[in-house]
Design a protein around this motif. Sequence first.
Motif: not given
Length: 255
Positions: A3-16
Amino acid sequence: MHDGSSRFRNMNGETIHHFMFVSSFTEYTVVHRANVIKLDPAIPPSRACLLVCGVSTGVGAAWRSASVERGSTVAIFGLGSIGLAVAEGARLCGAARIIGIDVNPDKFALSKKFGVTDFIDSTSCIEKSVSQTINEMTDGEADYCFECVGRASLVEEAYACCRKGWGKTIVVGVDRPGTLLKFTSTEVLHSGKCIMGSLFGGLKPKSDIPILVKKYMDKELELDKFVTHEVGFEDINKAFDLLHQGKSLRCVIWM
């Protein structure tokens, strides 16, 4: 995710984003249930991973997309890992003759392990085209032709040496977006043969991948010969170097 979403974030809260929907280079991942298949735990991960794309795509193209018949003649344009997997699939289906076409004559010795019986060095076809050479070799045309490089010109050559009346030309290679194929309507109508694309070998992953696993466990599908190198994740760049140099058929990377 799908659906285009992601379950991952990096240490800065940015989407991976989930690479290819699975993020297989991560130690832990979240995937959609459509991307999960339960396998026999007896198969080693270093062999199961080959069925994610490359080998399954080629084997499936012969097995599911083309439905290669026993005793038939097959021509394969391009003997990279996908083309060799097509040869393996054609061998499993009982093809009597498998003709491999490549620009590298050294590929013939390797391809024999996968069932290739004849080889054409396309760079040596000067006075005649590859399709003309195949037509003469087969006293007609090949029953099934597979394009595994990703070039429109080779798709057209494959179609030209595909048997009239019932032959199938299977497009497996990925060409540049927007590339056009050139056929006249007369060719398509009066030749009586078909051309089709094969995405992931025409496999239904949930049902077909377990079948391929069983064929491997029963020593019918020979996955081991596809692996030329095994390297650790820290040496992943070495694996890509081997692929670029043409020294590796398939690298298995350990986490």
